[in-house]
Design a protein around this motif. Structure first.
Motif, mmCIF file in Angstrom:
data_model
loop_
_atom_site.group_PDB
_atom_site.id
_atom_site.type_symbol
_atom_site.label_atom_id
_atom_site.label_comp_id
_atom_site.label_asym_id
_atom_site.label_seq_id
_atom_site.Cartn_x
_atom_site.Cartn_y
_atom_site.Cartn_z
ATOM 1 N N ILE A 108 27.213 70.393 -22.667
ATOM 2 C CA ILE A 108 28.466 69.600 -22.617
ATOM 3 C C ILE A 108 28.605 69.520 -21.020
ATOM 4 O O ILE A 108 28.926 70.484 -20.470
ATOM 5 N N VAL A 109 28.867 68.202 -20.338
ATOM 6 C CA VAL A 109 28.972 68.061 -19.091
ATOM 7 C C VAL A 109 30.074 67.013 -19.127
ATOM 8 O O VAL A 109 30.036 65.820 -19.206
ATOM 9 N N HIS A 110 31.270 67.394 -18.499
ATOM 10 C CA HIS A 110 32.297 66.716 -18.249
ATOM 11 C C HIS A 110 32.565 66.438 -16.642
ATOM 12 O O HIS A 110 31.568 65.842 -15.804
ATOM 13 N N TRP A 111 33.561 66.539 -16.002
ATOM 14 C CA TRP A 111 33.820 66.244 -14.578
ATOM 15 C C TRP A 111 34.721 67.093 -13.976
ATOM 16 O O TRP A 111 35.568 67.846 -14.531
ATOM 17 N N THR A 112 34.727 67.147 -12.560
ATOM 18 C CA THR A 112 35.549 68.219 -11.993
ATOM 19 C C THR A 112 36.881 67.626 -11.736
ATOM 20 O O THR A 112 37.942 68.327 -11.852
ATOM 21 N N PHE A 113 37.258 66.497 -11.429
ATOM 22 C CA PHE A 113 38.569 65.850 -11.555
ATOM 23 C C PHE A 113 38.470 64.303 -11.805
ATOM 24 O O PHE A 113 37.251 63.689 -11.681
ATOM 25 N N ALA A 114 39.323 63.638 -12.469
ATOM 26 C CA ALA A 114 39.353 62.192 -13.038
ATOM 27 C C ALA A 114 39.455 61.495 -11.580
ATOM 28 O O ALA A 114 40.427 61.636 -10.767
ATOM 29 N N SER A 115 38.705 60.438 -11.517
ATOM 30 C CA SER A 115 38.753 59.548 -10.503
ATOM 31 C C SER A 115 39.704 58.537 -10.600
ATOM 32 O O SER A 115 40.641 58.076 -9.864
ATOM 33 N N GLY A 116 40.158 58.332 -11.853
ATOM 34 C CA GLY A 116 41.136 57.202 -12.296
ATOM 35 C C GLY A 116 40.563 55.808 -12.145
ATOM 36 O O GLY A 116 41.552 54.874 -12.112
ATOM 37 N N ASP A 117 39.308 55.629 -12.054
ATOM 38 C CA ASP A 117 38.897 54.362 -11.304
ATOM 39 C C ASP A 117 39.249 53.204 -12.498
ATOM 40 O O ASP A 117 39.612 51.999 -12.054
ATOM 41 N N PRO A 118 39.420 53.451 -13.800
ATOM 42 C CA PRO A 118 39.990 52.344 -14.507
ATOM 43 C C PRO A 118 41.227 52.180 -14.649
ATOM 44 O O PRO A 118 41.691 51.029 -15.317
ATOM 45 N N ALA A 119 42.100 52.991 -14.031
ATOM 46 C CA ALA A 119 43.730 52.438 -14.108
ATOM 47 C C ALA A 119 44.062 51.264 -13.537
ATOM 48 O O ALA A 119 43.374 50.787 -12.390
ATOM 49 N N ARG A 120 44.736 50.597 -14.008
ATOM 50 C CA ARG A 120 45.289 49.276 -13.797
ATOM 51 C C ARG A 120 45.869 49.388 -12.234
ATOM 52 O O ARG A 120 46.544 50.030 -12.081
ATOM 53 N N GLY A 121 45.559 48.303 -11.679
ATOM 54 C CA GLY A 121 46.078 48.335 -10.068
ATOM 55 C C GLY A 121 45.590 49.294 -9.195
ATOM 56 O O GLY A 121 45.899 49.203 -8.052
#
Length: 223
Positions: A153-166
């Protein structure tokens, strides 16, 4: 003989449970992994973001796409082409991106993993080694069920938030560069739902290289 003494031989023979969600690469060197989620849920067709792919091709960096099975079926020809490059891996992100896999029974969880494996292998010729939970949601039972299929299982270190609106390319660039550390697993989205990522990506990669970072494929650094 005590009940515990009777149990000991069976406990010693029982297979070890990893119960591990990888969020960092096991290194203190300036190495990071570049990963992109290619999410597609039922009734929500999604396609590869060509702006992102053009940057990645120009920069010649290794990266991993975590694709859902539905996405792999819909984009099979392009994934087949991408997977001919030694720089690209396609891994498992479930069949149809249920936001809460922990609410599914074990049989449904296995179906999510196995059918996505089949779709990705049909497109790329390679069975995935790694799995990423949709939205990062799981519980102990679901984690154990997925690990029993043979996936790490491989997740991520921090969320980039790139899909966030705006989200703007400038904000995305500043945020990712401020959070990246040696061993970071970076996450973005390549399913045309993160319009800031393509315009930001060249700047992010260029600056990380300037800072001395190297990009590694997950299977290069994870056993």
């Amino acid at each position: 003989m005590s009940r515990l003494a009777l149990l000991v031989p069976f406990l010693l023979l029982a297979p070890a449970v990893r119960a591990e969600v990888i969020e960092w690469l096991p290194t203190t060197d300036k190495v990071v992994a570049l990963t992109f989620d290619a999410c597609e849920a039922k009734g929500a067709p999604a396609y590869l973001d060509q702006t992102i792919l053009k940057v990645l091709e120009a920069e010649k960096v290794p990266y991993t796409i975590f694709a859902t099975g539905l996405f792999a079926r819909r984009n099979a020809a392009e994934l087949r082409h991408l997977s001919t490059s030694p720089l690209v891996r396609v891994e498992n992100h479930s069949l149809d991106h249920p936001q809460h896999m922990e609410r599914l029974d074990a049989q449904a969880v296995r179906r999510q993993v196995e059918e996505a494996d089949e779709a990705i292998e049909a497109a790329t010729g390679r069975k995935p080694r790694f799995f990423r939970f949709p939205a990062g949601n799981y519980d102990a039972a679901t984690l154990s069920t997925v690990e029993a299929t043979g996936h790490k299982i491989v997740h991520w270190t921090f969320a980039s938030g790139d899909p966030a609106r705006g989200t703007t390319p400038e904000h995305l660039t500043d945020w990712v560069l401020s959070k990246t550390r040696p061993g970071s697993i970076l996450i973005f989205h390549v399913n045309q739902r993160a319009p800031a990522t393509g315009p930001a990506l060249t700047g992010i990669l260029t600056e990380l290289k300037r800072r001395g970072y190297r990009f590694a494929q997950l299977d290069e650094v994870l056993p």
